[in-house]
Design a protein around this motif. Sequence first.
Motif, PDB file in Angstrom:
ATOM      1  N   GLY A   1       0.895  -1.161   0.012  1.00 42.60           N
ATOM      2  CA  GLY A   1       0.097  -0.301  -0.073  1.00 42.60           C
ATOM      3  C   GLY A   1       1.053   1.401   0.003  1.00 42.60           C
ATOM      4  N   GLU A   2       2.142   1.091   0.561  1.00 38.54           N
ATOM      5  CA  GLU A   2       2.886   2.239   0.572  1.00 38.54           C
ATOM      6  C   GLU A   2       4.171   1.711   0.208  1.00 38.54           C
ATOM      7  OE1 GLU A   2       3.061   4.246   4.498  1.00 38.54           O
ATOM      8  OE2 GLU A   2       0.862   4.352   4.416  1.00 38.54           O
ATOM      9  N   GLN A   3       5.231   2.636  -0.453  1.00 36.86           N
ATOM     10  CA  GLN A   3       6.555   1.893  -0.916  1.00 36.86           C
ATOM     11  C   GLN A   3       7.379   1.495   0.241  1.00 36.86           C
ATOM     12  OE1 GLN A   3       8.801   4.861  -3.184  1.00 36.86           O
ATOM     13  NE2 GLN A   3      10.526   3.286  -3.316  1.00 36.86           N
ATOM     14  N   GLN A   4       7.370   2.096   1.367  1.00 40.33           N
ATOM     15  CA  GLN A   4       8.328   1.392   2.648  1.00 40.33           C
ATOM     16  C   GLN A   4       7.559  -0.061   2.848  1.00 40.33           C
ATOM     17  OE1 GLN A   4       7.546   2.818   6.504  1.00 40.33           O
ATOM     18  NE2 GLN A   4       5.543   3.863   5.917  1.00 40.33           N
ATOM     19  N   TYR A   5       6.447  -0.069   2.678  1.00 40.87           N
ATOM     20  CA  TYR A   5       5.890  -1.261   3.085  1.00 40.87           C
ATOM     21  C   TYR A   5       6.272  -2.699   2.016  1.00 40.87           C
ATOM     22  CZ  TYR A   5       3.487   0.307   7.197  1.00 40.87           C
ATOM     23  OH  TYR A   5       3.523   0.938   8.642  1.00 40.87           O
ATOM     24  N   ASP A   6       6.070  -2.100   0.816  1.00 42.40           N
ATOM     25  CA  ASP A   6       6.249  -2.997  -0.313  1.00 42.40           C
ATOM     26  C   ASP A   6       7.707  -3.405  -0.473  1.00 42.40           C
ATOM     27  OD1 ASP A   6       3.751  -2.809  -1.623  1.00 42.40           O
ATOM     28  OD2 ASP A   6       4.185  -1.152  -2.666  1.00 42.40           O
ATOM     29  N   GLU A   7       8.708  -2.432  -0.077  1.00 50.76           N
ATOM     30  CA  GLU A   7       9.972  -2.906  -0.062  1.00 50.76           C
ATOM     31  C   GLU A   7      10.413  -3.710   1.237  1.00 50.76           C
ATOM     32  OE1 GLU A   7      12.115   0.886  -0.031  1.00 50.76           O
ATOM     33  OE2 GLU A   7      11.774   1.143  -1.986  1.00 50.76           O
ATOM     34  N   ARG A   8       9.619  -3.667   2.335  1.00 48.07           N
ATOM     35  CA  ARG A   8       9.905  -4.457   3.540  1.00 48.07           C
ATOM     36  C   ARG A   8       9.535  -5.607   3.395  1.00 48.07           C
ATOM     37  NH1 ARG A   8       7.146  -2.180   9.148  1.00 48.07           N
ATOM     38  NH2 ARG A   8       8.152  -0.450   8.567  1.00 48.07           N
ATOM     39  N   PHE A   9       8.129  -5.773   2.852  1.00 50.42           N
ATOM     40  CA  PHE A   9       7.444  -7.346   2.502  1.00 50.42           C
ATOM     41  C   PHE A   9       8.447  -7.780   1.503  1.00 50.42           C
ATOM     42  CE2 PHE A   9       3.104  -5.283   3.543  1.00 50.42           C
ATOM     43  CZ  PHE A   9       3.561  -5.114   4.739  1.00 50.42           C
ATOM     44  N   ALA A  10       8.615  -7.240   0.388  1.00 48.33           N
ATOM     45  CA  ALA A  10       9.709  -7.947  -0.550  1.00 48.33           C
ATOM     46  C   ALA A  10      11.047  -8.259   0.185  1.00 48.33           C
ATOM     47  CB  ALA A  10       9.765  -6.963  -1.906  1.00 48.33           C
ATOM     48  N   ALA A  11      11.758  -7.685   0.961  1.00 45.76           N
ATOM     49  CA  ALA A  11      12.841  -7.955   1.439  1.00 45.76           C
ATOM     50  C   ALA A  11      12.712  -9.140   2.562  1.00 45.76           C
ATOM     51  CB  ALA A  11      13.429  -6.905   2.265  1.00 45.76           C
ATOM     52  N   HIS A  12      11.707  -9.113   3.452  1.00 46.19           N
ATOM     53  CA  HIS A  12      11.401 -10.344   4.056  1.00 46.19           C
ATOM     54  C   HIS A  12      11.107 -11.733   3.178  1.00 46.19           C
ATOM     55  CE1 HIS A  12      11.160  -7.700   7.225  1.00 46.19           C
ATOM     56  NE2 HIS A  12       9.935  -7.319   7.210  1.00 46.19           N
ATOM     57  N   ALA A  13      10.371 -11.439   2.084  1.00 42.02           N
ATOM     58  CA  ALA A  13      10.248 -12.508   1.339  1.00 42.02           C
ATOM     59  C   ALA A  13      11.251 -13.206   0.826  1.00 42.02           C
ATOM     60  CB  ALA A  13       8.982 -12.305   0.268  1.00 42.02           C
ATOM     61  N   GLU A  14      12.159 -12.261   0.357  1.00 40.65           N
ATOM     62  CA  GLU A  14      13.612 -12.868  -0.400  1.00 40.65           C
ATOM     63  C   GLU A  14      14.563 -13.346   0.889  1.00 40.65           C
ATOM     64  OE1 GLU A  14      16.312 -14.226  -2.495  1.00 40.65           O
ATOM     65  OE2 GLU A  14      14.429 -13.505  -3.453  1.00 40.65           O
ATOM     66  N   ALA A  15      14.557 -13.000   1.996  1.00 40.94           N
ATOM     67  CA  ALA A  15      15.389 -13.458   2.868  1.00 40.94           C
ATOM     68  C   ALA A  15      14.891 -14.888   3.483  1.00 40.94           C
ATOM     69  CB  ALA A  15      15.158 -12.628   4.482  1.00 40.94           C
ATOM     70  N   LEU A  16      13.631 -15.026   3.390  1.00 40.36           N
ATOM     71  CA  LEU A  16      12.817 -16.382   3.923  1.00 40.36           C
ATOM     72  C   LEU A  16      13.165 -17.413   2.498  1.00 40.36           C
ATOM     73  CD1 LEU A  16       9.433 -15.043   5.421  1.00 40.36           C
ATOM     74  CD2 LEU A  16      11.211 -16.185   6.660  1.00 40.36           C
ATOM     75  N   ALA A  17      12.962 -16.851   1.323  1.00 40.37           N
ATOM     76  CA  ALA A  17      13.208 -17.750   0.357  1.00 40.37           C
ATOM     77  C   ALA A  17      14.775 -18.263   0.164  1.00 40.37           C
ATOM     78  CB  ALA A  17      12.833 -17.141  -1.099  1.00 40.37           C
ATOM     79  N   ALA A  18      15.603 -17.508   0.424  1.00 41.50           N
ATOM     80  CA  ALA A  18      17.039 -17.945   0.658  1.00 41.50           C
ATOM     81  C   ALA A  18      17.108 -19.040   1.751  1.00 41.50           C
ATOM     82  CB  ALA A  18      17.939 -16.746   0.949  1.00 41.50           C
ATOM     83  N   ALA A  19      16.517 -18.885   2.934  1.00 42.38           N
ATOM     84  CA  ALA A  19      16.727 -19.853   3.688  1.00 42.38           C
ATOM     85  C   ALA A  19      15.988 -21.178   3.571  1.00 42.38           C
ATOM     86  CB  ALA A  19      15.899 -19.281   5.460  1.00 42.38           C
ATOM     87  N   ALA A  20      14.917 -21.107   2.873  1.00 41.45           N
ATOM     88  CA  ALA A  20      14.274 -22.086   2.269  1.00 41.45           C
ATOM     89  C   ALA A  20      14.925 -22.759   1.341  1.00 41.45           C
ATOM     90  CB  ALA A  20      12.811 -21.747   1.472  1.00 41.45           C
ATOM     91  N   ARG A  21      15.725 -22.354   0.292  1.00 37.30           N
ATOM     92  CA  ARG A  21      16.406 -22.867  -0.614  1.00 37.30           C
ATOM     93  C   ARG A  21      17.748 -23.589  -0.204  1.00 37.30           C
ATOM     94  NH1 ARG A  21      15.531 -17.418  -3.460  1.00 37.30           N
ATOM     95  NH2 ARG A  21      13.590 -17.872  -4.746  1.00 37.30           N
ATOM     96  N   ARG A  22      18.315 -22.917   0.919  1.00 40.44           N
ATOM     97  CA  ARG A  22      19.311 -23.547   2.057  1.00 40.44           C
ATOM     98  C   ARG A  22      18.966 -24.976   2.251  1.00 40.44           C
ATOM     99  NH1 ARG A  22      20.343 -19.729   4.648  1.00 40.44           N
ATOM    100  NH2 ARG A  22      19.333 -20.173   6.643  1.00 40.44           N
ATOM    101  N   THR A  23      17.560 -25.073   2.541  1.00 37.64           N
ATOM    102  CA  THR A  23      16.928 -26.241   3.407  1.00 37.64           C
ATOM    103  C   THR A  23      16.469 -27.439   2.480  1.00 37.64           C
ATOM    104  OG1 THR A  23      16.276 -24.609   5.195  1.00 37.64           O
ATOM    105  CG2 THR A  23      15.195 -26.777   5.176  1.00 37.64           C
ATOM    106  N   THR A  24      16.043 -26.885   1.279  1.00 35.83           N
ATOM    107  CA  THR A  24      15.466 -27.868   0.554  1.00 35.83           C
ATOM    108  C   THR A  24      15.598 -27.539  -0.864  1.00 35.83           C
ATOM    109  OG1 THR A  24      13.319 -29.208  -0.076  1.00 35.83           O
ATOM    110  CG2 THR A  24      12.973 -26.718   0.123  1.00 35.83           C
TER     111      THR A  24
END
Length: 293
Positions: free
Chosen positions: A29-52
């Motif tokens: 809804g706002e740029q700061q949240y869009d950027e924050r949510f995208a960064a969290h998703a990428e961090a979680l995806a990196a951890a997931a790819r290290r696991t499976t």
Amino acid sequence: MPAAAFAAALLAAPAQAELHYLIVAGIGGEQQYDERFAAHAEALAAAARRTTDAERVEVLVGEEATRDAVRESLMGLAKRLRPQDQLAVFLIGHGSYDGERYKLNLKGPDLDGEEIAELLAGIPAGSQLIMNATSASGAVLESWKADGRIVITATRSGAERNATRFAEHWAAALTNDAADINKNGSVSAQEAFDFAARAVADSFESEGTLATEHPQLAGDAAARFTVARLTERRAATPEGERLSAEIERLEGEIDALRARRDQMDPAAYQTELQKLLVELALAQRRLDAEQAQ
């Protein structure tokens, strides 16, 4: 060994369990949240790819995270996953609750909490972790509970509607040695929750402000669900394969025991269940240690 006997042996061997991830970050809804949510998703995806394996990690972010896209992903998982598989779903972003219905805020139409529950129920994976880090997520804690499922929410009710901090600290837990309390090289859902919940509380305390979110966890298997590994996965060893097969056997015995619960003496049921759960926890601990080496 005759070909027919060899084929029969292969069919009788337990299939290797697979861990699948679905990571959804809605619009900010706002740029700061869009950027924050995208960064969290990428961090979680990196951890997931290290696991499976990378092909078992699906990520939907921002404009791509539409109601139809999330529905399609969940329905696809329902077709691909097997009872012995594991599923981890991470929901990031804004949520809303009007006193009756929770909704995950997405690009275009939102996705209703009841519809998400129905889609999750159609996925046959016997072990599931659903982490909902959105605002108002506590509204679905009870309705999303199910056998074999761990549900984590960033808030304790639908009334806690401020943007949450939980996703940031959950992502940090999946890459932080401090979250690995038993030092086995991996982070369980319980360890990640404890780390993130503590960090959320500490952040409000350090600011001297009233906490606007109180993370919650439901489900009795959080300590046994390995949500992330802190090092790259290694090729399976014979001992690792043996322990995986043992875990699958024990999980099958637990499911069979639970199905007979109404036909058993309550004390005998509890005794047998506790015995199997202890054996399962020990086998999982040995497997985690084997994979961490």
